[in-house]
Design an enzyme around this catalytic site. Sequence first.
Site, PDB file in Angstrom:
ATOM      1  N   GLY A  16       0.834  -0.952  -0.096  1.00 54.07           N
ATOM      2  CA  GLY A  16       0.031   0.107   0.291  1.00 54.07           C
ATOM      3  C   GLY A  16       0.839   1.158  -0.075  1.00 54.07           C
ATOM      4  N   ASP A  41      -3.173  -6.745  -7.137  1.00 47.26           N
ATOM      5  CA  ASP A  41      -4.130  -6.856  -5.963  1.00 47.26           C
ATOM      6  C   ASP A  41      -3.025  -7.571  -4.862  1.00 47.26           C
ATOM      7  OD1 ASP A  41      -5.819  -7.531  -4.105  1.00 47.26           O
ATOM      8  OD2 ASP A  41      -7.314  -8.709  -5.454  1.00 47.26           O
ATOM      9  N   TYR A  60     -16.634   4.947  13.952  1.00 43.61           N
ATOM     10  CA  TYR A  60     -15.314   4.389  13.734  1.00 43.61           C
ATOM     11  C   TYR A  60     -14.950   2.984  14.439  1.00 43.61           C
ATOM     12  CZ  TYR A  60     -10.772   3.847  11.629  1.00 43.61           C
ATOM     13  OH  TYR A  60      -9.818   3.128  10.917  1.00 43.61           O
ATOM     14  N   VAL A  92      -6.526  13.557   6.162  1.00 40.87           N
ATOM     15  CA  VAL A  92      -7.381  13.485   4.605  1.00 40.87           C
ATOM     16  C   VAL A  92      -6.597  12.681   3.860  1.00 40.87           C
ATOM     17  CG1 VAL A  92      -8.479  14.669   2.876  1.00 40.87           C
ATOM     18  CG2 VAL A  92      -8.585  15.757   5.245  1.00 40.87           C
TER      19      VAL A  92
HETATM   20  P1  NAI Z   1      -4.578   5.608   1.144  1.00 43.42           P
HETATM   21  O1  NAI Z   1      -6.152   5.213   0.423  1.00 43.42           O
HETATM   22  O2  NAI Z   1      -3.901   6.857   0.907  1.00 43.42           O
HETATM   23  O3  NAI Z   1      -3.761   4.616   0.654  1.00 43.42           O
HETATM   24  C1  NAI Z   1      -4.187   2.957   0.411  1.00 43.42           C
HETATM   25  C2  NAI Z   1      -2.925   2.249  -0.360  1.00 43.42           C
HETATM   26  O4  NAI Z   1      -3.608   0.954  -0.373  1.00 43.42           O
HETATM   27  C3  NAI Z   1      -2.789   2.932  -1.611  1.00 43.42           C
HETATM   28  O5  NAI Z   1      -0.984   2.743  -1.865  1.00 43.42           O
HETATM   29  C4  NAI Z   1      -3.182   1.639  -2.382  1.00 43.42           C
HETATM   30  O6  NAI Z   1      -2.631   1.731  -3.888  1.00 43.42           O
HETATM   31  C5  NAI Z   1      -3.204   0.580  -1.844  1.00 43.42           C
HETATM   32  N1  NAI Z   1      -3.958  -0.519  -1.981  1.00 43.42           N
HETATM   33  C6  NAI Z   1      -5.679  -0.466  -1.856  1.00 43.42           C
HETATM   34  N2  NAI Z   1      -5.894  -1.734  -2.340  1.00 43.42           N
HETATM   35  C7  NAI Z   1      -5.128  -2.605  -2.769  1.00 43.42           C
HETATM   36  C8  NAI Z   1      -4.997  -3.768  -3.340  1.00 43.42           C
HETATM   37  N3  NAI Z   1      -6.065  -4.401  -3.439  1.00 43.42           N
HETATM   38  N4  NAI Z   1      -3.708  -4.272  -3.690  1.00 43.42           N
HETATM   39  C9  NAI Z   1      -2.778  -3.376  -3.475  1.00 43.42           C
HETATM   40  N5  NAI Z   1      -2.618  -2.309  -2.859  1.00 43.42           N
HETATM   41  C10 NAI Z   1      -3.844  -1.672  -2.555  1.00 43.42           C
HETATM   42  O7  NAI Z   1      -4.972   5.200   2.697  1.00 43.42           O
HETATM   43  P2  NAI Z   1      -4.460   5.698   4.076  1.00 43.42           P
HETATM   44  O8  NAI Z   1      -5.468   6.601   4.526  1.00 43.42           O
HETATM   45  O9  NAI Z   1      -3.205   6.108   4.071  1.00 43.42           O
HETATM   46  O10 NAI Z   1      -4.543   4.235   4.838  1.00 43.42           O
HETATM   47  C11 NAI Z   1      -3.661   3.510   5.036  1.00 43.42           C
HETATM   48  C12 NAI Z   1      -3.828   2.771   6.304  1.00 43.42           C
HETATM   49  O11 NAI Z   1      -3.510   3.674   7.361  1.00 43.42           O
HETATM   50  C13 NAI Z   1      -5.205   2.250   6.603  1.00 43.42           C
HETATM   51  O12 NAI Z   1      -5.087   0.913   7.013  1.00 43.42           O
HETATM   52  C14 NAI Z   1      -5.818   2.988   7.381  1.00 43.42           C
HETATM   53  O13 NAI Z   1      -6.900   2.641   8.051  1.00 43.42           O
HETATM   54  C15 NAI Z   1      -4.523   3.595   8.319  1.00 43.42           C
HETATM   55  N6  NAI Z   1      -5.177   4.897   9.165  1.00 43.42           N
HETATM   56  C16 NAI Z   1      -5.478   5.936   8.189  1.00 43.42           C
HETATM   57  C17 NAI Z   1      -5.705   7.168   8.688  1.00 43.42           C
HETATM   58  C18 NAI Z   1      -6.372   8.359   8.151  1.00 43.42           C
HETATM   59  O14 NAI Z   1      -6.858   9.120   8.913  1.00 43.42           O
HETATM   60  N7  NAI Z   1      -6.261   8.401   6.898  1.00 43.42           N
HETATM   61  C19 NAI Z   1      -5.684   7.232  10.117  1.00 43.42           C
HETATM   62  C20 NAI Z   1      -5.008   6.295  10.962  1.00 43.42           C
HETATM   63  C21 NAI Z   1      -4.763   4.801  10.181  1.00 43.42           C
END
Ligand code: NAI
Length: 387
Positions: free
Chosen positions: A47, A110, A233, A272
Amino acid sequence: MIIEPKIRDFICTTAHPIGCTENVKEQIEYTKQQGTLKGPKKVLIIGCSSGYGLSSRIAATYTYGADTLGVMFEKPSNGRRTATAGYYNTKAFENQAREDGFFAETINGDAFSREVKQETIEKIRKDFGKVDMVIYSLAAPRRKMDDGTTFSSALKTIGQPFSNKSLNLRNNEVVMASIPPATEEEISSTVKVMGGEDWQDWVQALYDGDVMAENALTIAYSYIGPKLTYPVYYEGTIGTAKKHLYQTAVDLNHMFKEKGLTAYVSVNKALVTQSSAAIPIVPLYMALLYKVMKEKGVHEGCIEQINRLFHEKLNGTPVLDKDGRIRLDDWELESDIQEEIMKRWDKVTTENVKELADIDGYWEDFYHIFGFGFKNVDYSEDVSLEM
Ligand code: NAI
Protein backbone atom coordinates in the site's frame (compact mmCIF):
# COMPACT_ATOMS: atom_id res chain seq x y z
CA MET A 1 -3.50 18.06 -22.14
CA ILE A 2 -4.56 20.59 -19.52
CA ILE A 3 -5.65 18.62 -16.47
CA GLU A 4 -8.26 19.92 -14.09
CA PRO A 5 -9.68 18.35 -10.96
CA LYS A 6 -12.95 16.49 -11.51
CA ILE A 7 -14.54 15.86 -8.16
CA ARG A 8 -17.33 13.41 -7.56
CA ASP A 9 -18.43 13.27 -3.90
CA PHE A 10 -15.31 12.32 -1.96
CA ILE A 11 -13.18 11.29 -4.89
CA CYS A 12 -11.31 13.15 -7.61
CA THR A 13 -11.29 11.25 -10.89
CA THR A 14 -8.29 13.05 -12.38
CA ALA A 15 -4.74 13.48 -11.12
CA HIS A 16 -1.96 15.86 -12.12
CA PRO A 17 1.45 14.27 -12.84
CA ILE A 18 3.47 17.43 -12.13
CA GLY A 19 1.46 18.16 -8.97
CA CYS A 20 1.93 14.58 -7.74
CA THR A 21 5.66 14.95 -8.39
CA GLU A 22 5.62 18.16 -6.34
CA ASN A 23 3.82 16.37 -3.50
CA VAL A 24 6.51 13.67 -3.43
CA LYS A 25 9.30 16.25 -3.68
CA GLU A 26 7.96 18.22 -0.71
CA GLN A 27 7.74 15.07 1.40
CA ILE A 28 11.31 14.12 0.50
CA GLU A 29 12.52 17.62 1.37
CA TYR A 30 10.76 17.56 4.74
CA THR A 31 12.24 14.14 5.54
CA LYS A 32 15.76 15.21 4.61
CA GLN A 33 15.46 18.17 6.98
CA GLN A 34 14.75 15.82 9.89
CA GLY A 35 18.12 14.08 9.50
CA THR A 36 19.04 10.42 9.08
CA LEU A 37 18.93 7.45 11.44
CA LYS A 38 20.37 3.96 11.53
CA GLY A 39 17.62 1.49 10.77
CA PRO A 40 16.18 -1.06 8.35
CA LYS A 41 17.78 -1.21 4.92
CA LYS A 42 15.35 -3.33 2.91
CA VAL A 43 11.80 -2.20 3.35
CA LEU A 44 8.68 -3.68 1.79
CA ILE A 45 5.67 -1.34 1.79
CA ILE A 46 2.29 -2.88 1.03
CA GLY A 47 0.00 0.00 0.00
CA CYS A 48 2.92 2.24 -0.96
CA SER A 49 1.43 4.75 -3.36
CA SER A 50 -0.53 7.28 -1.31
CA GLY A 51 -1.38 8.45 2.21
CA TYR A 52 0.51 6.81 5.05
CA GLY A 53 2.12 4.16 2.83
CA LEU A 54 3.69 6.68 0.44
CA SER A 55 5.01 8.73 3.35
CA SER A 56 6.41 5.57 4.94
CA ARG A 57 8.23 4.72 1.74
CA ILE A 58 9.68 8.21 1.44
CA ALA A 59 10.69 8.32 5.10
CA ALA A 60 12.28 4.83 5.01
CA THR A 61 14.38 5.86 2.01
CA TYR A 62 15.52 9.25 3.21
CA THR A 63 15.68 8.59 6.97
CA TYR A 64 17.17 5.09 7.02
CA GLY A 65 18.75 5.15 3.56
CA ALA A 66 16.70 2.05 2.77
CA ASP A 67 15.99 0.36 -0.53
CA THR A 68 12.27 -0.09 -1.00
CA LEU A 69 9.96 -2.45 -2.78
CA GLY A 70 6.36 -1.29 -2.96
CA VAL A 71 3.03 -2.96 -3.67
CA MET A 72 0.10 -0.89 -4.88
CA PHE A 73 -3.13 -1.12 -6.86
CA GLU A 74 -3.13 1.81 -9.28
CA LYS A 75 -4.08 2.57 -12.87
CA PRO A 76 -1.72 3.98 -15.52
CA SER A 77 -3.09 6.44 -18.05
CA ASN A 78 -4.90 4.94 -21.02
CA GLY A 79 -3.89 7.88 -23.21
CA ARG A 80 -7.22 9.66 -22.67
CA ARG A 81 -7.70 9.57 -18.92
CA THR A 82 -5.06 10.52 -16.41
CA ALA A 83 -3.38 7.83 -14.35
CA THR A 84 -4.42 7.58 -10.70
CA ALA A 85 -2.59 9.83 -8.27
CA GLY A 86 -0.89 6.85 -6.65
CA TYR A 87 0.53 5.85 -10.00
CA TYR A 88 2.04 9.29 -10.62
CA ASN A 89 3.28 9.51 -7.02
CA THR A 90 5.04 6.20 -7.40
CA LYS A 91 6.70 7.09 -10.71
CA ALA A 92 7.85 10.38 -9.22
CA PHE A 93 9.19 8.64 -6.13
CA GLU A 94 10.97 5.90 -8.09
CA ASN A 95 12.62 8.43 -10.42
CA GLN A 96 13.92 10.52 -7.55
CA ALA A 97 14.97 7.61 -5.34
CA ARG A 98 16.87 5.94 -8.18
CA GLU A 99 18.54 9.21 -9.07
CA ASP A 100 19.64 9.36 -5.44
CA GLY A 101 21.09 5.87 -5.65
CA PHE A 102 18.38 3.78 -4.00
CA PHE A 103 16.67 0.65 -5.22
CA ALA A 104 13.00 1.52 -5.73
CA GLU A 105 10.67 -0.83 -7.56
CA THR A 106 6.95 -1.38 -7.37
CA ILE A 107 4.57 -4.22 -8.06
CA ASN A 108 1.21 -3.00 -9.32
CA GLY A 109 -1.47 -5.57 -8.58
CA ASP A 110 -3.90 -6.90 -6.02
CA ALA A 111 -1.99 -7.32 -2.76
CA PHE A 112 -4.65 -9.70 -1.46
CA SER A 113 -3.90 -12.21 -4.21
CA ARG A 114 -1.54 -15.16 -3.97
CA GLU A 115 0.01 -14.21 -7.34
CA VAL A 116 1.12 -10.77 -6.16
CA LYS A 117 2.55 -12.24 -2.95
CA GLN A 118 4.47 -14.78 -5.05
CA GLU A 119 5.67 -12.13 -7.51
CA THR A 120 6.88 -10.01 -4.61
CA ILE A 121 8.76 -12.92 -3.05
CA GLU A 122 10.45 -13.73 -6.37
CA LYS A 123 11.43 -10.10 -6.83
CA ILE A 124 12.91 -9.98 -3.33
CA ARG A 125 14.83 -13.17 -3.96
CA LYS A 126 16.15 -12.09 -7.34
CA ASP A 127 16.87 -8.37 -6.97
CA PHE A 128 16.32 -7.09 -3.48
CA GLY A 129 17.78 -9.23 -0.69
CA LYS A 130 16.00 -10.22 2.53
CA VAL A 131 13.49 -7.78 3.94
CA ASP A 132 14.06 -6.32 7.41
CA MET A 133 10.95 -4.15 7.62
CA VAL A 134 7.42 -4.68 6.30
CA ILE A 135 4.92 -1.84 6.44
CA TYR A 136 1.33 -2.82 5.88
CA SER A 137 -0.68 0.24 4.83
CA LEU A 138 -3.51 -1.11 2.73
CA ALA A 139 -6.84 0.66 2.66
CA ALA A 140 -9.15 -1.19 0.33
CA PRO A 141 -12.88 -1.28 -0.27
CA ARG A 142 -12.92 -4.99 -1.11
CA ARG A 143 -10.91 -8.17 -1.09
CA LYS A 144 -11.06 -10.89 -3.67
CA MET A 145 -10.15 -14.29 -2.32
CA ASP A 146 -8.23 -16.88 -4.33
CA ASP A 147 -11.44 -18.87 -4.93
CA GLY A 148 -13.11 -15.80 -6.46
CA THR A 149 -15.30 -14.88 -3.45
CA THR A 150 -15.31 -11.13 -2.86
CA PHE A 151 -15.74 -9.43 0.50
CA SER A 152 -16.65 -5.75 0.72
CA SER A 153 -15.96 -3.50 3.67
CA ALA A 154 -18.82 -1.45 5.10
CA LEU A 155 -18.60 1.83 7.00
CA LYS A 156 -21.45 1.24 9.42
CA THR A 157 -22.26 1.20 13.09
CA ILE A 158 -22.88 -1.93 15.12
CA GLY A 159 -26.15 -2.41 17.00
CA GLN A 160 -27.90 0.95 16.84
CA PRO A 161 -28.11 3.45 13.99
CA PHE A 162 -26.11 6.60 14.66
CA SER A 163 -26.96 10.18 13.69
CA ASN A 164 -24.73 13.17 14.03
CA LYS A 165 -23.47 16.23 12.25
CA SER A 166 -21.55 15.70 9.05
CA LEU A 167 -19.99 17.79 6.34
CA ASN A 168 -21.66 17.58 2.95
CA LEU A 169 -18.57 17.51 0.75
CA ARG A 170 -20.52 18.75 -2.28
CA ASN A 171 -21.27 22.17 -0.79
CA ASN A 172 -19.56 22.37 2.64
CA GLU A 173 -22.92 22.41 4.42
CA VAL A 174 -23.21 20.97 7.89
CA VAL A 175 -26.01 18.43 7.74
CA MET A 176 -27.26 15.54 9.86
CA ALA A 177 -26.06 12.17 8.66
CA SER A 178 -27.48 8.88 9.72
CA ILE A 179 -25.50 5.68 9.60
CA PRO A 180 -27.37 2.39 9.68
CA PRO A 181 -26.16 -0.59 11.69
CA ALA A 182 -24.34 -3.32 9.83
CA THR A 183 -25.55 -6.87 9.42
CA GLU A 184 -23.44 -9.70 10.85
CA GLU A 185 -22.26 -10.44 7.34
CA GLU A 186 -21.16 -6.84 6.78
CA ILE A 187 -19.21 -6.89 10.03
CA SER A 188 -17.37 -10.09 9.18
CA SER A 189 -16.73 -8.94 5.60
CA THR A 190 -15.18 -5.70 6.85
CA VAL A 191 -12.92 -7.71 9.13
CA LYS A 192 -11.92 -9.85 6.13
CA VAL A 193 -10.93 -6.76 4.15
CA MET A 194 -9.47 -4.43 6.78
CA GLY A 195 -8.60 -6.81 9.62
CA GLY A 196 -5.25 -8.54 10.04
CA GLU A 197 -5.75 -11.75 8.06
CA ASP A 198 -4.03 -10.54 4.92
CA TRP A 199 -1.21 -8.94 6.92
CA GLN A 200 -0.62 -12.33 8.56
CA ASP A 201 -0.80 -14.07 5.15
CA TRP A 202 1.88 -11.69 3.87
CA VAL A 203 4.21 -12.29 6.81
CA GLN A 204 3.68 -16.06 6.61
CA ALA A 205 4.32 -16.05 2.85
CA LEU A 206 7.50 -14.00 3.27
CA TYR A 207 8.85 -16.46 5.88
CA ASP A 208 7.76 -19.46 3.78
CA GLY A 209 9.60 -17.94 0.84
CA ASP A 210 12.67 -17.44 3.06
CA VAL A 211 12.91 -13.75 2.20
CA MET A 212 12.59 -12.28 5.71
CA ALA A 213 15.74 -11.24 7.54
CA GLU A 214 16.34 -12.26 11.16
CA ASN A 215 14.85 -9.84 13.71
CA ALA A 216 12.63 -8.12 11.19
CA LEU A 217 10.04 -5.52 12.10
CA THR A 218 6.52 -5.26 10.74
CA ILE A 219 4.07 -2.43 11.33
CA ALA A 220 0.41 -2.04 10.34
CA TYR A 221 -1.50 1.23 10.66
CA SER A 222 -4.65 1.70 12.67
CA TYR A 223 -6.97 4.36 13.99
CA ILE A 224 -8.98 4.78 17.19
CA GLY A 225 -10.06 8.42 17.39
CA PRO A 226 -12.12 10.23 20.02
CA LYS A 227 -15.37 9.07 21.68
CA LEU A 228 -17.26 11.38 19.30
CA THR A 229 -16.53 9.12 16.33
CA TYR A 230 -16.62 5.80 18.20
CA PRO A 231 -20.08 4.79 16.89
CA VAL A 232 -18.97 5.29 13.28
CA TYR A 233 -15.34 4.24 13.64
CA TYR A 234 -13.91 2.46 16.65
CA GLU A 235 -17.10 0.71 17.73
CA GLY A 236 -18.34 0.31 14.16
CA THR A 237 -17.44 -2.15 11.43
CA ILE A 238 -14.05 -0.61 10.63
CA GLY A 239 -13.05 -0.44 14.30
CA THR A 240 -13.91 -4.12 14.64
CA ALA A 241 -11.55 -4.82 11.76
CA LYS A 242 -8.86 -2.70 13.45
CA LYS A 243 -9.26 -4.67 16.69
CA HIS A 244 -8.63 -7.78 14.63
CA LEU A 245 -5.55 -6.08 13.16
CA TYR A 246 -4.28 -5.45 16.68
CA GLN A 247 -4.88 -9.08 17.68
CA THR A 248 -2.94 -10.10 14.58
CA ALA A 249 0.07 -8.12 15.82
CA VAL A 250 -0.13 -10.04 19.11
CA ASP A 251 -0.40 -13.34 17.20
CA LEU A 252 2.46 -12.53 14.82
CA ASN A 253 4.76 -11.81 17.76
CA HIS A 254 4.02 -15.29 19.13
CA MET A 255 4.10 -17.10 15.81
CA PHE A 256 7.47 -15.81 14.69
CA LYS A 257 9.12 -15.29 18.03
CA GLU A 258 12.05 -17.59 17.29
CA LYS A 259 12.73 -15.64 14.09
CA GLY A 260 12.98 -12.50 16.17
CA LEU A 261 10.02 -10.80 14.48
CA THR A 262 8.50 -7.73 16.11
CA ALA A 263 5.01 -6.76 14.98
CA TYR A 264 3.40 -3.47 15.96
CA VAL A 265 0.22 -1.68 15.29
CA SER A 266 0.77 2.05 15.03
CA VAL A 267 -2.32 4.08 15.85
CA ASN A 268 -2.08 7.16 13.63
CA LYS A 269 -3.75 10.54 13.44
CA ALA A 270 -6.90 11.18 11.38
CA LEU A 271 -5.85 12.74 8.10
CA VAL A 272 -7.46 13.49 4.77
CA THR A 273 -6.59 10.66 2.40
CA GLN A 274 -8.51 8.95 -0.37
CA SER A 275 -9.79 6.42 2.13
CA SER A 276 -10.70 8.58 5.12
CA ALA A 277 -12.74 11.06 3.05
CA ALA A 278 -15.19 8.23 2.41
CA ILE A 279 -16.19 7.80 6.06
CA PRO A 280 -19.32 9.74 7.07
CA ILE A 281 -19.07 12.26 9.97
CA VAL A 282 -15.27 11.90 10.05
CA PRO A 283 -14.55 14.73 7.50
CA LEU A 284 -16.27 17.31 9.76
CA TYR A 285 -14.33 16.01 12.73
CA MET A 286 -11.12 16.25 10.68
CA ALA A 287 -11.83 19.83 9.63
CA LEU A 288 -12.31 20.79 13.30
CA LEU A 289 -9.26 18.80 14.33
CA TYR A 290 -7.09 20.52 11.71
CA LYS A 291 -8.21 23.94 12.89
CA VAL A 292 -7.59 23.25 16.58
CA MET A 293 -4.26 21.47 16.02
CA LYS A 294 -3.05 24.24 13.70
CA GLU A 295 -4.01 26.87 16.25
CA LYS A 296 -2.00 25.01 18.88
CA GLY A 297 0.92 24.48 16.49
CA VAL A 298 0.79 20.67 16.61
CA HIS A 299 -0.82 19.81 13.28
CA GLU A 300 0.90 17.08 11.28
CA GLY A 301 0.34 15.47 7.89
CA CYS A 302 1.26 11.89 6.89
CA ILE A 303 4.94 12.72 6.33
CA GLU A 304 5.30 14.48 9.70
CA GLN A 305 3.58 11.55 11.41
CA ILE A 306 5.87 8.94 9.87
CA ASN A 307 8.97 11.00 10.55
CA ARG A 308 7.89 11.20 14.18
CA LEU A 309 7.31 7.44 14.12
CA PHE A 310 10.89 6.79 13.03
CA HIS A 311 12.60 9.53 15.03
CA GLU A 312 10.67 9.44 18.29
CA LYS A 313 8.75 6.18 18.61
CA LEU A 314 11.16 3.65 17.11
CA ASN A 315 14.54 5.24 17.73
CA GLY A 316 16.09 3.30 20.61
CA THR A 317 13.65 1.65 23.02
CA PRO A 318 10.26 1.72 21.27
CA VAL A 319 7.70 4.05 22.86
CA LEU A 320 4.54 2.00 23.35
CA ASP A 321 1.25 2.26 25.24
CA LYS A 322 0.22 -0.30 27.87
CA ASP A 323 -1.12 -2.60 25.15
CA GLY A 324 2.11 -2.51 23.19
CA ARG A 325 0.84 -0.18 20.48
CA ILE A 326 2.62 2.82 19.00
CA ARG A 327 0.54 5.96 19.50
CA LEU A 328 1.00 8.63 16.84
CA ASP A 329 -2.49 9.81 17.74
CA ASP A 330 -1.14 11.07 21.09
CA TRP A 331 -1.32 14.73 20.09
CA GLU A 332 -4.74 14.36 18.45
CA LEU A 333 -6.16 12.85 21.63
CA GLU A 334 -4.67 15.40 24.08
CA SER A 335 -7.51 16.49 26.36
CA ASP A 336 -7.19 20.23 25.55
CA ILE A 337 -7.49 19.48 21.83
CA GLN A 338 -10.47 17.17 22.26
CA GLU A 339 -12.28 19.50 24.68
CA GLU A 340 -11.95 22.36 22.21
CA ILE A 341 -13.23 20.18 19.36
CA MET A 342 -16.26 19.12 21.43
CA LYS A 343 -17.09 22.74 22.24
CA ARG A 344 -16.97 23.60 18.56
CA TRP A 345 -18.82 20.44 17.54
CA ASP A 346 -21.86 21.53 19.54
CA LYS A 347 -21.81 24.98 17.96
CA VAL A 348 -20.88 24.21 14.37
CA THR A 349 -23.43 25.01 11.64
CA THR A 350 -23.28 25.73 7.92
CA GLU A 351 -23.04 29.44 8.74
CA ASN A 352 -20.02 29.27 11.05
CA VAL A 353 -18.22 26.17 9.77
CA LYS A 354 -15.56 28.18 7.93
CA GLU A 355 -14.74 30.02 11.11
CA LEU A 356 -14.76 27.08 13.55
CA ALA A 357 -13.29 24.43 11.28
CA ASP A 358 -10.44 24.39 8.78
CA ILE A 359 -12.54 23.79 5.70
CA ASP A 360 -9.89 25.35 3.48
CA GLY A 361 -7.21 23.15 5.03
CA TYR A 362 -9.38 20.09 4.52
CA TRP A 363 -9.82 20.88 0.83
CA GLU A 364 -6.19 21.86 0.40
CA ASP A 365 -5.15 18.41 1.61
CA PHE A 366 -7.81 16.81 -0.54
CA TYR A 367 -6.61 18.57 -3.71
CA HIS A 368 -2.99 17.85 -2.87
CA ILE A 369 -3.69 14.11 -2.79
CA PHE A 370 -4.47 14.31 -6.50
CA GLY A 371 -1.65 16.71 -7.32
CA PHE A 372 -3.76 19.88 -7.45
CA GLY A 373 -3.42 23.15 -5.58
CA PHE A 374 0.38 23.36 -5.41
CA LYS A 375 1.47 26.98 -5.67
CA ASN A 376 4.53 26.34 -7.78
CA VAL A 377 2.80 24.20 -10.40
CA ASP A 378 1.45 25.93 -13.50
CA TYR A 379 -1.88 24.19 -14.04
CA SER A 380 -2.57 26.09 -17.26
CA GLU A 381 0.30 24.28 -18.97
CA ASP A 382 -0.18 21.37 -21.30
CA VAL A 383 1.20 18.21 -19.71
CA SER A 384 1.76 14.68 -20.90
CA LEU A 385 -0.40 12.03 -19.24
CA GLU A 386 2.61 9.72 -19.10
CA MET A 387 5.41 10.37 -16.68
P1 NAI B 1 -4.77 5.54 1.05
O1 NAI B 1 -6.07 5.33 0.37
O2 NAI B 1 -4.10 6.85 0.90
O3 NAI B 1 -3.72 4.41 0.55
C1 NAI B 1 -4.09 3.07 0.38
C2 NAI B 1 -3.01 2.29 -0.32
O4 NAI B 1 -3.44 0.94 -0.47
C3 NAI B 1 -2.66 2.78 -1.73
O5 NAI B 1 -1.27 2.66 -1.94
C4 NAI B 1 -3.38 1.78 -2.63
O6 NAI B 1 -2.79 1.60 -3.92
C5 NAI B 1 -3.23 0.52 -1.81
N1 NAI B 1 -4.21 -0.51 -2.12
C6 NAI B 1 -5.55 -0.47 -1.96
N2 NAI B 1 -6.09 -1.67 -2.34
C7 NAI B 1 -5.06 -2.45 -2.73
C8 NAI B 1 -4.95 -3.77 -3.24
N3 NAI B 1 -6.02 -4.55 -3.38
N4 NAI B 1 -3.72 -4.24 -3.56
C9 NAI B 1 -2.61 -3.45 -3.43
N5 NAI B 1 -2.65 -2.21 -2.94
C10 NAI B 1 -3.86 -1.72 -2.61
O7 NAI B 1 -5.01 5.13 2.56
P2 NAI B 1 -4.49 5.66 3.98
O8 NAI B 1 -5.51 6.56 4.55
O9 NAI B 1 -3.08 6.07 3.91
O10 NAI B 1 -4.59 4.32 4.82
C11 NAI B 1 -3.53 3.41 5.00
C12 NAI B 1 -3.69 2.72 6.34
O11 NAI B 1 -3.59 3.71 7.37
C13 NAI B 1 -5.05 2.04 6.52
O12 NAI B 1 -4.88 0.86 7.23
C14 NAI B 1 -5.81 3.05 7.36
O13 NAI B 1 -6.84 2.49 8.12
C15 NAI B 1 -4.69 3.58 8.24
N6 NAI B 1 -4.97 4.88 8.90
C16 NAI B 1 -5.46 5.93 8.18
C17 NAI B 1 -5.80 7.11 8.83
C18 NAI B 1 -6.37 8.27 8.09
O14 NAI B 1 -6.95 9.15 8.73
N7 NAI B 1 -6.22 8.36 6.80
C19 NAI B 1 -5.60 7.26 10.28
C20 NAI B 1 -4.98 6.15 10.90
C21 NAI B 1 -4.71 4.97 10.22
